[in-house]
Design a protein around this motif. Structure first.
Motif, PDB file in Angstrom:
ATOM      1  N   LEU A  15      27.789  36.730  41.930  1.00 28.77           N
ATOM      2  CA  LEU A  15      29.042  37.442  41.710  1.00 28.77           C
ATOM      3  C   LEU A  15      30.114  36.535  41.116  1.00 28.77           C
ATOM      4  O   LEU A  15      30.931  36.970  40.312  1.00 28.77           O
ATOM      5  N   ARG A  49      29.393  36.405  37.460  1.00 30.21           N
ATOM      6  CA  ARG A  49      29.813  37.652  36.825  1.00 30.21           C
ATOM      7  C   ARG A  49      31.339  37.735  36.741  1.00 30.21           C
ATOM      8  O   ARG A  49      31.892  38.201  35.739  1.00 30.21           O
ATOM      9  N   SER A  50      32.028  37.283  37.776  1.00 29.02           N
ATOM     10  CA  SER A  50      33.480  37.291  37.774  1.00 29.02           C
ATOM     11  C   SER A  50      34.014  36.424  36.640  1.00 29.02           C
ATOM     12  O   SER A  50      34.895  36.836  35.880  1.00 29.02           O
ATOM     13  N   TRP A  72      32.586  41.406  36.381  1.00 28.37           N
ATOM     14  CA  TRP A  72      32.796  41.754  37.792  1.00 28.37           C
ATOM     15  C   TRP A  72      34.311  41.843  37.989  1.00 28.37           C
ATOM     16  O   TRP A  72      34.965  40.957  38.489  1.00 28.37           O
ATOM     17  N   ILE A  73      34.872  42.949  37.480  1.00 31.99           N
ATOM     18  CA  ILE A  73      36.311  43.185  37.519  1.00 31.99           C
ATOM     19  C   ILE A  73      36.574  44.292  38.534  1.00 31.99           C
ATOM     20  O   ILE A  73      35.968  45.363  38.449  1.00 31.99           O
ATOM     21  N   PHE A 132      38.985  35.532  32.925  1.00 29.15           N
ATOM     22  CA  PHE A 132      38.658  36.148  34.208  1.00 29.15           C
ATOM     23  C   PHE A 132      38.122  35.126  35.213  1.00 29.15           C
ATOM     24  O   PHE A 132      37.930  35.459  36.382  1.00 29.15           O
ATOM     25  N   GLY A 133      37.905  33.908  34.743  1.00 28.81           N
ATOM     26  CA  GLY A 133      37.379  32.875  35.620  1.00 28.81           C
ATOM     27  C   GLY A 133      38.214  31.614  35.614  1.00 28.81           C
ATOM     28  O   GLY A 133      37.689  30.517  35.812  1.00 28.81           O
ATOM     29  N   ARG A 183      42.108  40.870  38.717  1.00 29.45           N
ATOM     30  CA  ARG A 183      41.052  41.691  39.318  1.00 29.45           C
ATOM     31  C   ARG A 183      39.705  40.983  39.279  1.00 29.45           C
ATOM     32  O   ARG A 183      38.681  41.560  39.622  1.00 29.45           O
ATOM     33  N   ALA A 184      39.692  39.718  38.877  1.00 31.63           N
ATOM     34  CA  ALA A 184      38.477  38.910  38.889  1.00 31.63           C
ATOM     35  C   ALA A 184      38.823  37.609  39.627  1.00 31.63           C
ATOM     36  O   ALA A 184      39.202  37.664  40.786  1.00 31.63           O
ATOM     37  N   GLN A 185      38.705  36.452  38.977  1.00 31.40           N
ATOM     38  CA  GLN A 185      39.025  35.162  39.609  1.00 31.40           C
ATOM     39  C   GLN A 185      38.245  34.951  40.903  1.00 31.40           C
ATOM     40  O   GLN A 185      38.736  34.315  41.836  1.00 31.40           O
ATOM     41  N   GLY A 186      37.023  35.500  40.978  1.00 32.15           N
ATOM     42  CA  GLY A 186      36.208  35.330  42.178  1.00 32.15           C
ATOM     43  C   GLY A 186      36.522  36.311  43.277  1.00 32.15           C
ATOM     44  O   GLY A 186      35.988  36.191  44.389  1.00 32.15           O
ATOM     45  N   THR A 214      33.962  38.134  46.185  1.00 34.01           N
ATOM     46  CA  THR A 214      32.713  37.358  46.171  1.00 34.01           C
ATOM     47  C   THR A 214      32.456  36.642  47.491  1.00 34.01           C
ATOM     48  O   THR A 214      31.571  35.800  47.569  1.00 34.01           O
TER      49      THR A 214
END
Length: 404
Positions: free
Chosen positions: A125, A128-129, A134-135, A70-71, A108-111, A114
């Motif tokens: 955030l 969390r992403s 943080w999705i 997710f990051g 749905r994440a990757q920053g 934010t």
């Protein structure tokens, strides 16, 4: 029952590691990890849940968070992998080979969401992403604004320290399960002479998972495929969002920039699905016998499989090329549209050919190839239909005459 392929079946024939000039030992290791995770963890979940339209289990999402998926594009100082579009798309291909929704949820994440003004909040955030806590969900389309995002009509009226949102959004995947919604809204009507996209902005709604706040309700959309998360039709009726969560007042331009990467990501997912069809066909053609021979012995079947495999390799090389250029900061709107068009149309055709090679068995839920086809068919539609990609490409190759 579902065909139970082993790990060796999943990898047969083994796809070459990332080729030159894109190869690095780090990318090779990342690819091998993602491939093993897709085979051992994602595929069994997909086999169980897709046929009942189930959602990706939270436990699987947690595992993906631990692996950093997710990051991928989040900077290392915020807990991410600090990588680029190339690695993002490469991992998405591997995950989509198991279940397309798993290759999709990482977007749905990757920053995302934010870009708030407060620096400390933004850093929180981003962390969390990167961790997968943080999705979100991206609310762009509406019943009357899909391909034509400039027609977005959902209103956000300023009221003190808040915006009050009224309107409707459609095709919002993961909306209820999300930690936030990123919403394209209209804050003002365009002035005479301005583009229709003037007055669009992006707001971020922070929310509790698995619920909608006051002023927001939703109806699930029943789909023929793309299971793993629920897609929603959302109704905004006086939803209040803090003005501090305004990401910018260039909402249309920001959405278009985001779509360039999204389209290459879609091409990578399409390649994963088509690869699944090829690999499963290789196994099936050796198992299925007719006329006292495995059907893989017959030349017509062999040639169709060869063409399928060649088209997958072609599309992979193209998306990797475009992803690399995006990472180098080059403008690639035309190329992103091209690879999205070619890879997704390829996937719809190759997975259809996979059904054909399975014969009557391909038209059952006993084999995965029908799932690949159902999901591949959607890739030609979302993130801009094939026709929209053709328009983007043609408009950049051949400007219209003043009288056109």
């Amino acid at each position: 029952m579902w065909h139970n392929s082993s790990m060796s079946d999943f990898l047969a024939p083994p796809v070459p590691v990332v080729p030159a000039p894109f190869h690095t030992p780090e990318r090779e290791k990342l690819q091998e990890q993602a491939r093993a995770f897709a085979a051992e963890r994602v595929l069994p979940v997909a086999d169980e849940l897709d046929k009942v339209k189930g959602e990706i289990p939270r436990s699987l999402l947690d595992e993906m968070g631990e692996l950093g998926y997710f990051g991928i594009t989040v900077p290392r100082e915020h807990g991410g992998l600090g990588l680029g579009a190339f690695e993002y798309c490469m991992i998405a291909e591997e995950l989509a080979r198991g279940w397309m929704s798993v290759g999709s949820i990482i977007a749905r994440a990757q920053g995302a969401g934010t870009g708030v003004a407060d620096e400390a909040r933004r850093a929180e955030l981003l962390r969390r992403s990167a961790a997968g806590t943080w999705i979100g969900a991206i609310a762009l389309s509406e019943p009357d604004a899909g391909s034509d995002l400039a027609a977005v009509a959902t209103r956000a009226e300023r009221d003190g320290d808040d915006f009050v949102i009224t309107g409707r959004k459609r095709w919002i995947g993961n909306a209820k399960a999300a930690d936030f919604l990123q919403i394209l809204v209209r804050t003002a009507d365009p002035e005479p002479g301005e583009k229709r996209s003037a007055g669009l902005a992006t707001l971020v709604l922070e929310k509790e998972r698995d619920s909608f706040p006051a002023g927001l309700s939703g109806t699930p959309i029943d789909k023929i495929g793309y299971h793993g998360f629920v897609t929603w039709d959302l109704e905004f009726d006086g939803l209040r969002v803090s003005a501090a969560n305004l990401l910018g007042e260039q909402g249309f331009a920001e959405a278009q920039q985001w779509l360039n990467i999204a389209r290459v990501h879609t091409a990578a997912r399409a390649v994963g699905l088509a690869r699944g069809a090829v690999e499963d066909c290789i196994v099936y053609l050796q198992e299925r016998e007719q006329f006292e021979h495995p059907i893989g012995d017959f030349q017509a079947v062999r040639f169709k499989l060869a063409t399928m495999a060649a088209r997958v390799e072609q599309a992979r090389s193209f998306y990797q090329h475009v992803a690399q250029r995006l990472d180098q900061g080059e403008p690639c709107e035309r190329e992103a549209a091209m690879v999205k068009l070619l890879a997704t149309e390829m996937a719809a055709e190759v997975t259809g050919d996979g059904i054909q090679l399975h014969g009557g068995n391909g038209y059952t839920t006993e084999h995965r190839v029908e799932r690949y086809w159902r999901d591949a068919r959607l890739t030609t539609i979302f993130e801009g239909t094939s026709e929209i990609q053709q328009k983007i490409i043609a408009d950049r190759l051949l400007p219209r005459s003043p009288l056109g």
